[in-house]
Design a protein around this motif. Structure first.
Motif, mmCIF file in Angstrom:
data_model
loop_
_atom_site.group_PDB
_atom_site.id
_atom_site.type_symbol
_atom_site.label_atom_id
_atom_site.label_comp_id
_atom_site.label_asym_id
_atom_site.label_seq_id
_atom_site.Cartn_x
_atom_site.Cartn_y
_atom_site.Cartn_z
ATOM 1 N N ASP A 122 -36.907 27.760 10.089
ATOM 2 C CA ASP A 122 -37.809 28.577 10.353
ATOM 3 C C ASP A 122 -38.076 29.554 9.254
ATOM 4 O O ASP A 122 -39.314 30.117 9.047
ATOM 5 C CB ASP A 122 -37.819 29.277 11.718
ATOM 6 N N ASP A 172 -35.283 27.462 14.599
ATOM 7 C CA ASP A 172 -36.130 27.708 15.876
ATOM 8 C C ASP A 172 -36.200 26.272 16.540
ATOM 9 O O ASP A 172 -35.526 25.161 15.850
ATOM 10 C CB ASP A 172 -37.405 28.237 15.498
ATOM 11 N N SER A 182 -49.585 26.621 13.185
ATOM 12 C CA SER A 182 -49.907 27.383 14.266
ATOM 13 C C SER A 182 -48.815 28.039 15.323
ATOM 14 O O SER A 182 -48.979 28.601 16.025
ATOM 15 C CB SER A 182 -50.612 26.726 15.398
ATOM 16 N N SER A 229 -40.222 18.668 24.639
ATOM 17 C CA SER A 229 -41.095 18.476 25.766
ATOM 18 C C SER A 229 -40.553 17.096 26.374
ATOM 19 O O SER A 229 -40.244 16.116 25.408
ATOM 20 C CB SER A 229 -42.588 18.602 25.460
ATOM 21 N N LYS A 255 -46.644 18.971 24.249
ATOM 22 C CA LYS A 255 -46.739 18.722 25.786
ATOM 23 C C LYS A 255 -47.999 17.860 26.292
ATOM 24 O O LYS A 255 -48.067 16.815 26.968
ATOM 25 C CB LYS A 255 -46.838 19.984 26.532
ATOM 26 N N ASP A 273 -32.567 24.295 21.797
ATOM 27 C CA ASP A 273 -32.407 25.732 21.784
ATOM 28 C C ASP A 273 -32.068 26.126 20.592
ATOM 29 O O ASP A 273 -31.088 25.391 19.783
ATOM 30 C CB ASP A 273 -31.525 26.393 23.127
ATOM 31 N N ARG A 324 -44.595 28.005 16.860
ATOM 32 C CA ARG A 324 -43.849 27.313 17.758
ATOM 33 C C ARG A 324 -44.276 27.085 19.217
ATOM 34 O O ARG A 324 -44.360 26.024 19.555
ATOM 35 C CB ARG A 324 -42.360 27.817 17.692
ATOM 36 N N LYS A 325 -44.970 28.406 19.502
ATOM 37 C CA LYS A 325 -45.359 28.068 21.216
ATOM 38 C C LYS A 325 -46.898 27.198 21.065
ATOM 39 O O LYS A 325 -46.674 26.242 21.831
ATOM 40 C CB LYS A 325 -45.873 29.474 21.551
ATOM 41 N N GLU A 326 -47.481 27.371 19.947
ATOM 42 C CA GLU A 326 -48.669 26.393 20.125
ATOM 43 C C GLU A 326 -48.317 24.883 19.898
ATOM 44 O O GLU A 326 -48.927 24.116 20.444
ATOM 45 C CB GLU A 326 -49.780 26.756 19.285
ATOM 46 N N GLN A 330 -45.485 23.472 20.594
ATOM 47 C CA GLN A 330 -44.969 22.958 21.918
ATOM 48 C C GLN A 330 -45.992 22.433 22.711
ATOM 49 O O GLN A 330 -45.932 21.633 23.602
ATOM 50 C CB GLN A 330 -43.898 24.128 22.479
ATOM 51 N N ASN A 331 -47.308 23.355 22.908
ATOM 52 C CA ASN A 331 -48.061 23.043 23.867
ATOM 53 C C ASN A 331 -48.912 22.016 23.247
ATOM 54 O O ASN A 331 -49.377 20.957 24.163
ATOM 55 C CB ASN A 331 -49.046 24.303 23.915
ATOM 56 N N ILE A 355 -38.365 23.178 19.567
ATOM 57 C CA ILE A 355 -39.288 22.981 20.669
ATOM 58 C C ILE A 355 -38.715 21.620 21.294
ATOM 59 O O ILE A 355 -38.022 20.864 20.546
ATOM 60 C CB ILE A 355 -40.709 22.718 19.724
#
Length: 321
Positions: free
Chosen positions: A313, A14, A280, A18, A290, A39, A282-284, A286-287, A16
């Protein structure tokens, strides 16, 4: 999927990434000159970072960095498709290998791996040159450029637009680094500054290193670049077959190096990022990345920041803890 030693590898990757405008650029309304991408899909993972040069002469390096990343990702996909045949590749069974022009052996220079990677780098450079020349001829100076770029560089740019033989590398100059992984091999390449960091497990301990050799010509505010006349010779790279894969690879522009240095503090930053992914998702993560990069820029280097990462992953919690 098997390699030459009949071992089975299941790799689920997976990613991430930014990038952000640096504090010094924010204060003078200068665009972010970093660009990043990562990606992981269909057995191919990649992370790419480019850092546009900050000097006035390179006043469209924000566009140059975006062009080189987008060109590189498509060139990498085409390259992987070309070199992979019936689950084999030019890297199949190859041990870990580093390359720089200064340290290259005759066997490295004559190898099919070197010839194919040189073809990849040449393709990226030539496509980028075409793209920036097209952009320069089709896009007049912007209001920001008219107000903020030194007159001699504006005059130079306008004179070149009137010359059909002119090239525009310096105006769009930037660095490039990338990491690429498939089910049977991985490779990485770099021209310019910034750091590419590998995270591995050795004797049940997490270790960090930098698999692409450093270029001593990158010092203080000097760096090798895609816009150099001998850019093809300045690429450094490494590769390896399927016997050993990193559990994560992190690419960061020099804004991060100038904030954390070249060593344990930088590695600790990436260890904490990996921990955030494990904790947490991948999505969190990356946030969190960022939000963190502008804060780091503000209190440290003041430079643009970019990070791209690909990671295994499948066993991330086991690997970290």
């Amino acid at each position: 999927m098997t390699n030459g030693t009949n071992k089975f590898y299941v790799i689920l990757m997976d990613s991430i990434y930014s990038f952000c405008e640096g504090e010094s650029h924010r204060l003078c309304n200068k665009p972010c000159q970093d660009y990043a991408y990562a990606d992981s899909s269909e057995g191919l993972s990649m992370a790419i970072v480019s850092d546009g040069h900050g000097g006035e002469r390179y006043f469209r390096s924000d566009i140059g960095s975006k062009f080189i990343v987008n060109i590189a990702k498509e060139a990498i996909r085409s390259f992987v498709e070309t070199v992979t045949k019936e689950r084999q590749s030019v890297f199949h069974g190859e041990p870990f290998t580093q390359y720089t022009k200064e340290s290259a052996t005759d066997s490295q220079i004559n190898s099919i791996s070197h010839k194919m990677l040189t073809w990849l780098f040449s393709s990226i450079i030539s496509q980028w040159n075409v793209a920036v020349a097209k952009h320069a001829r089709e896009n007049d100076l912007t209001e920001w450029e008219l107000s903020n770029v030194d007159q001699k560089y504006k005059d130079e740019f306008l004179d070149m637009r009137n010359n059909p033989e002119a090239t525009f590398e310096k105006t769009y100059g930037c660095t490039l680094m990338a990491y690429v992984q498939t089910q049977t091999f991985w490779f990485a390449f770099h021209i310019g500054d910034g750091k590419l960091v590998r995270m591995s497990i050795v004797n049940n301990k997490i270790e960090f290193d930098q698999p692409v050799s450093w270029d001593n010509r990158c010092f203080l505010n000097k760096t090798t670049s895609i816009c150099d006349s001998n850019a093809l010779e300045e690429f450094r790279y490494c590769y390896q077959g399927a016997d050993s894969f990193p559990i994560a690879v992190f690419l960061g522009s020099d804004g991060l190096d100038d904030s954390y240095g070249d060593g344990n503090q930088l590695y600790n930053f990436y260890a904490n990022l990996y921990k955030q992914i494990a904790k947490s998702g991948r999505k969190e993560a990356q946030n969190v990345l960022k939000r963190a990069l502008p804060k780091i820029s503000k209190i440290a280097s003041k430079d643009d920041m970019s990070v791209a990462c690909v990671y295994d992953d499948l066993n991330i919690n086991e690997n970290f803890y």
